[in-house]
Design a protein around this motif. Structure first.
Motif, PDB file in Angstrom:
ATOM      1  N   ILE A   7      31.954 -74.776  14.193  1.00 46.11           N
ATOM      2  CA  ILE A   7      31.204 -73.485  14.468  1.00 46.11           C
ATOM      3  C   ILE A   7      30.056 -72.964  15.146  1.00 46.11           C
ATOM      4  CG2 ILE A   7      30.455 -71.075  13.865  1.00 46.11           C
ATOM      5  CD1 ILE A   7      33.820 -72.115  12.926  1.00 46.11           C
ATOM      6  N   PRO A   8      28.922 -73.647  15.480  1.00 49.02           N
ATOM      7  CA  PRO A   8      28.193 -73.595  15.677  1.00 49.02           C
ATOM      8  C   PRO A   8      28.855 -74.096  17.345  1.00 49.02           C
ATOM      9  CG  PRO A   8      27.869 -75.645  14.145  1.00 49.02           C
ATOM     10  CD  PRO A   8      29.282 -75.369  14.134  1.00 49.02           C
ATOM     11  N   VAL A   9      29.629 -75.155  17.831  1.00 47.01           N
ATOM     12  CA  VAL A   9      30.017 -74.776  19.300  1.00 47.01           C
ATOM     13  C   VAL A   9      30.716 -73.462  19.881  1.00 47.01           C
ATOM     14  CG1 VAL A   9      32.033 -76.163  20.072  1.00 47.01           C
ATOM     15  CG2 VAL A   9      31.031 -77.035  18.506  1.00 47.01           C
ATOM     16  N   THR A  10      31.540 -72.712  18.722  1.00 47.31           N
ATOM     17  CA  THR A  10      31.762 -71.005  19.545  1.00 47.31           C
ATOM     18  C   THR A  10      30.745 -70.762  19.397  1.00 47.31           C
ATOM     19  OG1 THR A  10      33.574 -71.224  17.520  1.00 47.31           O
ATOM     20  CG2 THR A  10      33.191 -69.211  17.930  1.00 47.31           C
ATOM     21  N   PHE A  11      28.951 -70.609  18.697  1.00 54.13           N
ATOM     22  CA  PHE A  11      28.163 -70.337  19.113  1.00 54.13           C
ATOM     23  C   PHE A  11      27.446 -70.634  20.413  1.00 54.13           C
ATOM     24  CE2 PHE A  11      27.726 -69.255  14.421  1.00 54.13           C
ATOM     25  CZ  PHE A  11      27.885 -68.307  14.662  1.00 54.13           C
ATOM     26  N   LEU A  12      27.892 -71.682  20.808  1.00 56.66           N
ATOM     27  CA  LEU A  12      27.037 -72.579  21.724  1.00 56.66           C
ATOM     28  C   LEU A  12      27.704 -71.214  22.850  1.00 56.66           C
ATOM     29  CD1 LEU A  12      25.738 -73.729  23.665  1.00 56.66           C
ATOM     30  CD2 LEU A  12      27.209 -75.563  23.017  1.00 56.66           C
ATOM     31  N   PHE A  13      29.540 -71.378  23.271  1.00 56.21           N
ATOM     32  CA  PHE A  13      29.818 -70.903  23.915  1.00 56.21           C
ATOM     33  C   PHE A  13      29.981 -69.011  23.937  1.00 56.21           C
ATOM     34  CE2 PHE A  13      32.692 -74.627  24.040  1.00 56.21           C
ATOM     35  CZ  PHE A  13      32.937 -74.703  25.589  1.00 56.21           C
ATOM     36  N   GLY A  14      29.220 -69.008  22.721  1.00 58.49           N
ATOM     37  CA  GLY A  14      29.052 -66.953  23.494  1.00 58.49           C
ATOM     38  C   GLY A  14      27.516 -67.295  23.775  1.00 58.49           C
ATOM     39  N   LEU A  15      27.187 -68.376  23.763  1.00 56.59           N
ATOM     40  CA  LEU A  15      26.021 -68.255  24.005  1.00 56.59           C
ATOM     41  C   LEU A  15      25.973 -68.450  26.301  1.00 56.59           C
ATOM     42  CD1 LEU A  15      22.996 -70.186  21.771  1.00 56.59           C
ATOM     43  CD2 LEU A  15      23.147 -67.828  22.622  1.00 56.59           C
ATOM     44  N   LEU A  16      27.360 -69.461  26.670  1.00 53.13           N
ATOM     45  CA  LEU A  16      26.932 -69.782  27.461  1.00 53.13           C
ATOM     46  C   LEU A  16      27.561 -68.652  28.051  1.00 53.13           C
ATOM     47  CD1 LEU A  16      27.256 -71.407  29.998  1.00 53.13           C
ATOM     48  CD2 LEU A  16      30.075 -72.272  28.176  1.00 53.13           C
ATOM     49  N   CYS A  17      28.079 -67.240  27.787  1.00 53.42           N
ATOM     50  CA  CYS A  17      28.627 -66.446  28.230  1.00 53.42           C
ATOM     51  C   CYS A  17      27.657 -65.764  28.587  1.00 53.42           C
ATOM     52  CB  CYS A  17      29.864 -65.405  27.050  1.00 53.42           C
ATOM     53  SG  CYS A  17      31.388 -66.059  26.921  1.00 53.42           S
ATOM     54  N   LEU A  18      26.315 -65.324  27.389  1.00 51.12           N
ATOM     55  CA  LEU A  18      25.633 -64.397  27.690  1.00 51.12           C
ATOM     56  C   LEU A  18      24.632 -65.408  29.041  1.00 51.12           C
ATOM     57  CD1 LEU A  18      24.009 -64.221  23.879  1.00 51.12           C
ATOM     58  CD2 LEU A  18      25.226 -62.372  25.215  1.00 51.12           C
ATOM     59  N   GLY A  19      24.657 -66.559  29.560  1.00 54.29           N
ATOM     60  CA  GLY A  19      24.101 -67.429  30.291  1.00 54.29           C
ATOM     61  C   GLY A  19      24.323 -66.560  31.425  1.00 54.29           C
ATOM     62  N   LEU A  20      25.997 -66.795  32.038  1.00 62.04           N
ATOM     63  CA  LEU A  20      26.421 -66.468  32.839  1.00 62.04           C
ATOM     64  C   LEU A  20      26.431 -64.802  33.468  1.00 62.04           C
ATOM     65  CD1 LEU A  20      28.328 -66.329  34.992  1.00 62.04           C
ATOM     66  CD2 LEU A  20      30.071 -66.719  34.039  1.00 62.04           C
ATOM     67  N   LEU A  21      26.360 -64.160  32.403  1.00 66.23           N
ATOM     68  CA  LEU A  21      26.253 -62.152  32.099  1.00 66.23           C
ATOM     69  C   LEU A  21      24.360 -62.268  32.722  1.00 66.23           C
ATOM     70  CD1 LEU A  21      26.880 -59.038  31.635  1.00 66.23           C
ATOM     71  CD2 LEU A  21      25.617 -59.984  29.470  1.00 66.23           C
ATOM     72  N   TYR A  22      23.598 -62.751  32.267  1.00 65.63           N
ATOM     73  CA  TYR A  22      22.140 -63.187  33.056  1.00 65.63           C
ATOM     74  C   TYR A  22      22.284 -63.576  34.593  1.00 65.63           C
ATOM     75  CZ  TYR A  22      17.427 -63.903  33.925  1.00 65.63           C
ATOM     76  OH  TYR A  22      15.818 -63.772  34.439  1.00 65.63           O
ATOM     77  N   ARG A  23      23.472 -63.997  34.672  1.00 67.00           N
ATOM     78  CA  ARG A  23      23.469 -64.879  36.395  1.00 67.00           C
ATOM     79  C   ARG A  23      23.618 -63.410  36.697  1.00 67.00           C
ATOM     80  NH1 ARG A  23      25.732 -69.851  37.576  1.00 67.00           N
ATOM     81  NH2 ARG A  23      26.162 -69.246  38.988  1.00 67.00           N
ATOM     82  N   LEU A  24      23.970 -62.672  36.707  1.00 66.32           N
ATOM     83  CA  LEU A  24      25.247 -61.589  37.673  1.00 66.32           C
ATOM     84  C   LEU A  24      24.304 -60.661  37.451  1.00 66.32           C
ATOM     85  CD1 LEU A  24      28.461 -61.133  35.713  1.00 66.32           C
ATOM     86  CD2 LEU A  24      27.964 -62.021  38.016  1.00 66.32           C
ATOM     87  N   GLY A  25      22.863 -60.251  37.156  1.00 68.34           N
ATOM     88  CA  GLY A  25      22.073 -59.575  37.217  1.00 68.34           C
ATOM     89  C   GLY A  25      21.884 -58.670  36.500  1.00 68.34           C
ATOM     90  N   ARG A  26      21.342 -57.469  37.243  1.00 60.72           N
ATOM     91  CA  ARG A  26      21.310 -55.888  36.490  1.00 60.72           C
ATOM     92  C   ARG A  26      22.824 -55.090  36.765  1.00 60.72           C
ATOM     93  NH1 ARG A  26      16.107 -52.860  38.645  1.00 60.72           N
ATOM     94  NH2 ARG A  26      16.578 -51.257  37.710  1.00 60.72           N
ATOM     95  N   PRO A  27      22.609 -54.563  35.508  1.00 58.47           N
ATOM     96  CA  PRO A  27      24.090 -53.732  35.645  1.00 58.47           C
ATOM     97  C   PRO A  27      24.534 -52.780  36.927  1.00 58.47           C
ATOM     98  CG  PRO A  27      23.354 -53.557  33.490  1.00 58.47           C
ATOM     99  CD  PRO A  27      21.900 -54.468  34.829  1.00 58.47           C
ATOM    100  N   GLN A  28      25.570 -53.364  37.611  1.00 56.77           N
ATOM    101  CA  GLN A  28      25.571 -52.385  39.243  1.00 56.77           C
ATOM    102  C   GLN A  28      27.135 -52.110  39.165  1.00 56.77           C
ATOM    103  OE1 GLN A  28      24.690 -54.551  42.492  1.00 56.77           O
ATOM    104  NE2 GLN A  28      22.756 -55.348  41.584  1.00 56.77           N
ATOM    105  N   ALA A  29      27.595 -51.062  39.349  1.00 55.65           N
ATOM    106  CA  ALA A  29      29.159 -50.301  39.355  1.00 55.65           C
ATOM    107  C   ALA A  29      29.831 -50.967  40.037  1.00 55.65           C
ATOM    108  CB  ALA A  29      28.886 -49.292  39.979  1.00 55.65           C
ATOM    109  N   ARG A  30      29.659 -52.088  41.064  1.00 49.87           N
ATOM    110  CA  ARG A  30      30.883 -53.215  41.426  1.00 49.87           C
ATOM    111  C   ARG A  30      31.062 -53.729  39.594  1.00 49.87           C
ATOM    112  NH1 ARG A  30      32.199 -51.031  45.609  1.00 49.87           N
ATOM    113  NH2 ARG A  30      30.651 -49.929  47.120  1.00 49.87           N
ATOM    114  N   ARG A  31      30.709 -54.401  39.162  1.00 48.67           N
ATOM    115  CA  ARG A  31      29.930 -55.543  38.148  1.00 48.67           C
ATOM    116  C   ARG A  31      30.431 -54.790  36.832  1.00 48.67           C
ATOM    117  NH1 ARG A  31      24.275 -58.680  40.548  1.00 48.67           N
ATOM    118  NH2 ARG A  31      24.897 -59.100  42.346  1.00 48.67           N
ATOM    119  N   TRP A  32      30.488 -54.244  36.500  1.00 47.82           N
ATOM    120  CA  TRP A  32      30.233 -53.711  35.271  1.00 47.82           C
ATOM    121  C   TRP A  32      31.604 -54.362  34.341  1.00 47.82           C
ATOM    122  CZ3 TRP A  32      34.358 -51.474  33.065  1.00 47.82           C
ATOM    123  CH2 TRP A  32      35.737 -51.058  33.254  1.00 47.82           C
TER     124      TRP A  32
END
Length: 337
Positions: A7-32
């Motif tokens: 289960i901690p690995v599952t949470f870790l991959f959830g954090l990985l998704c959030l990290g990549l989401l942060y890298r995409l920057g602020r919400p924009q029309a072409r990134r939603w």
């Protein structure tokens, strides 16, 4: 055996998704669609962990919505990153969510079948969209299209595999009271989250809307003379202002420069060279890089960048494919001879 260690690995991959989401920057029309997909993967990872790791069933009703939404969002992300801006009419791909809501209210026993069909359908749709190979990725830089093609194709195959895994989970509940469901669901979710993070980390939405060139009528005879004219035109445009050396050059941009539909550009190049567009452009780049390697002592990395490549691994791979040796070895052999 308790599934707790997973289960901690599952949470870790959830954090990985959030990290990549942060890298995409602020919400924009072409990134939603990218941002929504990553957020959904993180949310789904959390739900799987809570359900199978800690026995919390309060959120079980939300899990089917995430499972059904991920495949169509993945397909929309593919369209956004490889073929340009999404159109409103393509939002019909979110129809499975409406069906999930209807099934959850009226016929919950159809939810499992809906999840399996959605995964299988969009996995097959993704593979079908890639049937033309790298030329299907019109908005992807040519230097990276080989990798993007393999990643998206792998993701399409994964969605098909997930459909099979979901079917196995249903059978496990039916015949073994869900004894293996925790392990299967956790592993299933990890594969999906990891694969989506890997693909989206290499594929970014186009920042400028795609300019479409009207397709020529299918009745136009594609004889050798016409294909030769198109090929000569494409060659001139590639050489003009050293267009072929631009790192962000893609099939759509080349088609606009040539004033031809992308399909005609790929047909002309394939007929006259036996290569796809990215292979042909990379061959031009490698030949130019070879001249620069021979002309002086400029570092290989600098020559790689001047030649339009963004990663050394891709530059070395293409150089080896065309010249038969690595760039450094080729320089040494030429200097000795």
């Amino acid at each position: 055996m308790s599934p707790m260690p997973l289960i901690p690995v599952t949470f870790l991959f959830g954090l990985l998704c959030l990290g990549l989401l942060y890298r995409l920057g602020r919400p924009q029309a072409r990134r939603w669609v990218f941002q929504l997909l990553l957020l959904l993967c993180a949310w789904q990872s959390l739900l799987v962990g809570l359900r199978y790791g800690y026995g919390l069933t309060q959120f079980n009703g939300l899990q089917p919505f995430g499972a059904v939404a991920i495949p169509p969002l993945t397909y929309l992300a593919f369209l956004a990153s490889t073929q340009g801006r999404l159109r409103w009419r393509e939002l019909w791909h979110l129809t499975p969510l409406c069906l999930t809501l209807l099934a959850s209210l009226r016929a919950p026993f159809w939810l499992d079948a809906l999840i399996v069909v959605t995964d299988l359908g969009y996995g097959a749709a993704l593979l079908y969209a890639l049937r033309r190979g790298e030329n299907a990725l019109q908005q992807v830089p040519l230097a990276e299209s080989w990798l993007s093609y393999r990643l998206w194709r792998g993701l399409g195959m994964l969605l098909v595999a997930v459909a099979v895994a979901e079917g196995v989970i249903v059978l496990d509940f039916a015949y073994f009271a869900g004894r293996h469901a925790a392990m299967l669901a956790t592993f299933d979710n990890l594969l999906v989250a990891l694969s989506i993070c890997l693909v989206l980390s290499r594929s970014r939405p186009s920042e400028t809307p795609a300019e479409r060139v009207s397709e020529l009528p299918d009745s136009v005879a594609e004889d050798e003379e016409r294909l030769a004219e198109w090929f000569d035109l494409v060659q001139r445009r590639l050489r003009q202002d050293d267009l072929y050396l631009e790192p962000e050059l893609n099939l759509a941009r080349l088609a606009r420069k040539a004033g031809l539909p992308a399909r005609r550009v790929s047909q002309a190049i394939n007929r006259h060279t036996g290569m796809n567009v990215s292979q042909y452009v990379n061959q031009l780049r490698i030949h130019q890089a070879a001249q620069w390697l021979l002309a002086g002592d400029e570092p290989v990395t600098d020559i790689m960048q001047r030649a339009g490549f963004t990663t050394k691994s891709n530059f070395n791979r293409e150089f080896l494919r065309i010249q038969g040796v690595s760039p450094s070895e080729w320089r040494r052999e030429q200097q000795v001879s």
